[in-house]
Structures are given as structure tokens and as C-alpha cells.
Design a protein around this motif. Structure first.
Motif, PDB file in Angstrom:
ATOM      1  N   ILE A   1      -5.389   1.983 -12.466  1.00  8.65           N
ATOM      2  CA  ILE A   1      -4.881   2.143 -11.100  1.00  8.65           C
ATOM      3  C   ILE A   1      -3.755   3.163 -11.090  1.00  8.65           C
ATOM      4  CG2 ILE A   1      -3.811   0.959  -9.146  1.00  8.65           C
ATOM      5  CD1 ILE A   1      -5.278  -1.615 -10.214  1.00  8.65           C
ATOM      6  N   THR A   2      -2.802   3.016 -12.001  1.00 13.78           N
ATOM      7  CA  THR A   2      -1.785   4.045 -12.222  1.00 13.78           C
ATOM      8  C   THR A   2      -1.713   4.302 -13.717  1.00 13.78           C
ATOM      9  OG1 THR A   2       0.085   2.497 -12.402  1.00 13.78           O
ATOM     10  CG2 THR A   2      -0.405   3.352 -10.203  1.00 13.78           C
ATOM     11  N   SER A   3      -1.548   5.552 -14.072  1.00 18.28           N
ATOM     12  CA  SER A   3      -1.480   5.931 -15.479  1.00 18.28           C
ATOM     13  C   SER A   3      -0.832   7.302 -15.583  1.00 18.28           C
ATOM     14  CB  SER A   3      -2.874   5.925 -16.109  1.00 18.28           C
ATOM     15  OG  SER A   3      -2.787   6.030 -17.512  1.00 18.28           O
ATOM     16  N   HIS A   4      -0.897   7.866 -16.764  1.00 15.46           N
ATOM     17  CA  HIS A   4      -0.260   9.149 -17.066  1.00 15.46           C
ATOM     18  C   HIS A   4      -0.994   9.720 -18.282  1.00 15.46           C
ATOM     19  CE1 HIS A   4       2.864  11.826 -18.731  1.00 15.46           C
ATOM     20  NE2 HIS A   4       3.382  11.847 -17.517  1.00 15.46           N
ATOM     21  N   PRO A   5      -1.132  11.021 -18.393  1.00 17.56           N
ATOM     22  CA  PRO A   5      -1.832  11.598 -19.560  1.00 17.56           C
ATOM     23  C   PRO A   5      -1.239  11.193 -20.912  1.00 17.56           C
ATOM     24  CG  PRO A   5      -1.564  13.258 -17.862  1.00 17.56           C
ATOM     25  CD  PRO A   5      -0.779  12.048 -17.409  1.00 17.56           C
ATOM     26  N   ASP A   6       0.037  10.779 -20.941  1.00 16.93           N
ATOM     27  CA  ASP A   6       0.653  10.356 -22.197  1.00 16.93           C
ATOM     28  C   ASP A   6       0.393   8.889 -22.521  1.00 16.93           C
ATOM     29  OD1 ASP A   6       1.641  12.886 -22.647  1.00 16.93           O
ATOM     30  OD2 ASP A   6       3.612  12.456 -21.781  1.00 16.93           O
TER      31      ASP A   6
ATOM     32  N   PRO B   1      -7.830   1.528  -1.166  1.00 18.66           N
ATOM     33  CA  PRO B   1      -7.477   0.179  -0.686  1.00 18.66           C
ATOM     34  C   PRO B   1      -6.487  -0.542  -1.601  1.00 18.66           C
ATOM     35  CG  PRO B   1      -9.850   0.517  -0.580  1.00 18.66           C
ATOM     36  CD  PRO B   1      -9.273   1.681  -1.339  1.00 18.66           C
ATOM     37  N   VAL B   2      -6.582  -0.299  -2.904  1.00 17.37           N
ATOM     38  CA  VAL B   2      -5.681  -0.949  -3.856  1.00 17.37           C
ATOM     39  C   VAL B   2      -4.296  -0.303  -3.813  1.00 17.37           C
ATOM     40  CG1 VAL B   2      -5.284  -1.468  -6.292  1.00 17.37           C
ATOM     41  CG2 VAL B   2      -7.592  -1.591  -5.347  1.00 17.37           C
ATOM     42  N   LEU B   3      -4.262   1.009  -3.785  1.00 14.55           N
ATOM     43  CA  LEU B   3      -2.973   1.706  -3.744  1.00 14.55           C
ATOM     44  C   LEU B   3      -2.181   1.319  -2.503  1.00 14.55           C
ATOM     45  CD1 LEU B   3      -4.141   5.214  -4.993  1.00 14.55           C
ATOM     46  CD2 LEU B   3      -2.910   3.458  -6.298  1.00 14.55           C
ATOM     47  N   ALA B   4      -2.869   1.000  -1.417  1.00 16.23           N
ATOM     48  CA  ALA B   4      -2.198   0.633  -0.166  1.00 16.23           C
ATOM     49  C   ALA B   4      -1.511  -0.727  -0.245  1.00 16.23           C
ATOM     50  CB  ALA B   4      -3.208   0.645   0.979  1.00 16.23           C
ATOM     51  N   ILE B   5      -1.882  -1.562  -1.207  1.00 18.09           N
ATOM     52  CA  ILE B   5      -1.313  -2.915  -1.274  1.00 18.09           C
ATOM     53  C   ILE B   5      -0.513  -3.171  -2.553  1.00 18.09           C
ATOM     54  CG2 ILE B   5      -3.109  -3.907   0.196  1.00 18.09           C
ATOM     55  CD1 ILE B   5      -4.214  -5.121  -2.561  1.00 18.09           C
ATOM     56  N   LEU B   6      -0.234  -2.141  -3.334  1.00 15.93           N
ATOM     57  CA  LEU B   6       0.472  -2.350  -4.610  1.00 15.93           C
ATOM     58  C   LEU B   6       1.771  -3.125  -4.438  1.00 15.93           C
ATOM     59  CD1 LEU B   6       0.033   0.963  -6.642  1.00 15.93           C
ATOM     60  CD2 LEU B   6      -1.162  -1.224  -6.912  1.00 15.93           C
TER      61      LEU B   6
ATOM     62  N   ASP C   1      -6.782 -15.781  -9.353  1.00 15.86           N
ATOM     63  CA  ASP C   1      -6.676 -16.693  -8.213  1.00 15.86           C
ATOM     64  C   ASP C   1      -5.645 -16.216  -7.197  1.00 15.86           C
ATOM     65  OD1 ASP C   1      -4.589 -17.283 -10.037  1.00 15.86           O
ATOM     66  OD2 ASP C   1      -4.438 -19.347  -9.304  1.00 15.86           O
ATOM     67  N   LYS C   2      -4.890 -15.183  -7.543  1.00 16.05           N
ATOM     68  CA  LYS C   2      -3.891 -14.603  -6.633  1.00 16.05           C
ATOM     69  C   LYS C   2      -4.302 -13.215  -6.139  1.00 16.05           C
ATOM     70  CE  LYS C   2      -0.991 -18.021  -7.234  1.00 16.05           C
ATOM     71  NZ  LYS C   2      -0.815 -19.017  -6.209  1.00 16.05           N
ATOM     72  N   PHE C   3      -5.521 -12.770  -6.484  1.00 12.99           N
ATOM     73  CA  PHE C   3      -5.976 -11.457  -6.035  1.00 12.99           C
ATOM     74  C   PHE C   3      -6.066 -11.431  -4.513  1.00 12.99           C
ATOM     75  CE2 PHE C   3      -8.685 -10.010  -9.959  1.00 12.99           C
ATOM     76  CZ  PHE C   3      -7.521  -9.858 -10.699  1.00 12.99           C
ATOM     77  N   PRO C   4      -5.482 -10.407  -3.887  1.00 11.06           N
ATOM     78  CA  PRO C   4      -5.673 -10.238  -2.443  1.00 11.06           C
ATOM     79  C   PRO C   4      -7.134  -9.896  -2.143  1.00 11.06           C
ATOM     80  CG  PRO C   4      -3.908  -8.808  -3.273  1.00 11.06           C
ATOM     81  CD  PRO C   4      -4.583  -9.418  -4.457  1.00 11.06           C
TER      82      PRO C   4
END
Length: 160
Positions: free
Chosen positions: A105-110, A20-25, A51-54
């Protein structure tokens, strides 16, 4: 799940469905904060204020079942190769019964979170909820070519 023991810098709490989060990034209302700051506790970043969270983010937090009540929540984005300098969140030590949770939510092994005085280093994998220690020296090392996007949840009297 009890909070962190004295000998822990983090614990993995549970898996989380990020769909659900990835769909609204692309709809998240980011603002820039701390531009030009030299204070290690005020890292320049893009954030989404609570206060701005969808509705999808609010529902995700509710579904985590943390118990207690909201302290400070935000979505923080660090740009590619931007880290967070070693620091202790000293302001939080005055807040009784606060616990910090990170949901990558998004990251990388580095991209790793480190507690250098404890010799602990960890890549926080997207889709997992972590509790992390904020009252010891910690930092984020980002050697990745992508941005790091985390939902940071400071929860009061969490029962998870």
C-alpha cells in the motif's frame, strides 16, 4: 494463474487500484503486536486485524478474485528503517494449500523483500499484487525513511 513453481520466489499477479484504501488510511484501527519479542517470527509491528477491516478493505480483497477462502489476513506496518529478520514461516508448512499474497500500500524503492539463499531481491511496488514464497528463508530490508504498509493475504485453495 497457478501457484509458484519450485524455482520461483515470487510472481507478479496483477495491478490493483489502491485509491479506496489510500482514502481511508487515517481511519485504520491499528494495534501494536509483538512489542519486546525476540522471536524472528514475531516482528514488532502495527497491524490491522481482519475482524477490524473497514468495508473498503473487505471489498478490495473480494475484488482481487483470489478464489478459495481466507486463511490469515492482516495489514502490517513496519516503521521507517524497521525490517523483518530472515526467517521461514514454518507454521504455514503444516497448512495444506496455503498461498501468500502481498499487496503493498505504501513503500519505497529502498524497501526490499529478499530470499537470501536464492539470491533474489525485489522491491514490491504499491498497486501490484504479488504472490511470495513463505517456505524459504526470506526477509524484509527497510533502508527507507518511510513506513512500509502491506496487506498480507494468506489464502487457502486460491485459484488465481
Amino acid at each position: 494463474m497457478p501457484g509458484l513453481r519450485a524455482d520461483q520466489c515470487y510472481q507478479v499477479c496483477k495491478p490493483v487500484n489502491l485509491e479506496p484504501v489510500l482514502a481511508i488510511l487515517d481511519r485504520l484501527p491499528f494495534v501494536f503486536v509483538n512489542q519486546g519479542s525476540t522471536d524472528v517470527n514475531k516482528t514488532p509491528a502495527r497491524i490491522v486485524k481482519p475482524d477490524k477491516f473497514p468495508a473498503e478493505i473487505k471489498q478490495l480483497i473480494a475484488d482481487l478474485g483470489l478464489g478459495g477462502r481466507a486463511g490469515r489476513h492482516m495489514i502490517r506496518e513496519l516503521m521507517p528503517r524497521q525490517g523483518i529478520a530472515p526467517h521461514i514461516d514454518e507454521w504455514m508448512s503444516t497448512e495444506k494449500d496455503w498461498r501468500r499474497f502481498q499487496l503493498p500500500i505504501t513503500s519505497h524503492p529502498d524497501i526490499v523483500m529478499r530470499w537470501p539463499d536464492d539470491g533474489v531481491s525485489l522491491h514490491l511496488e504499491p498497486g501490484w499484487l504479488y504472490e511470495v514464497r513463505f517456505d524459504r528463508l526470506h526477509e524484509v530490508i527497510n533502508n527507507a525513511p518511510i513506513a512500509r504498509l502491506h496487506l498480507q493475504i494468506d489464502q487457502i485453495d486460491a485459484t488465481i
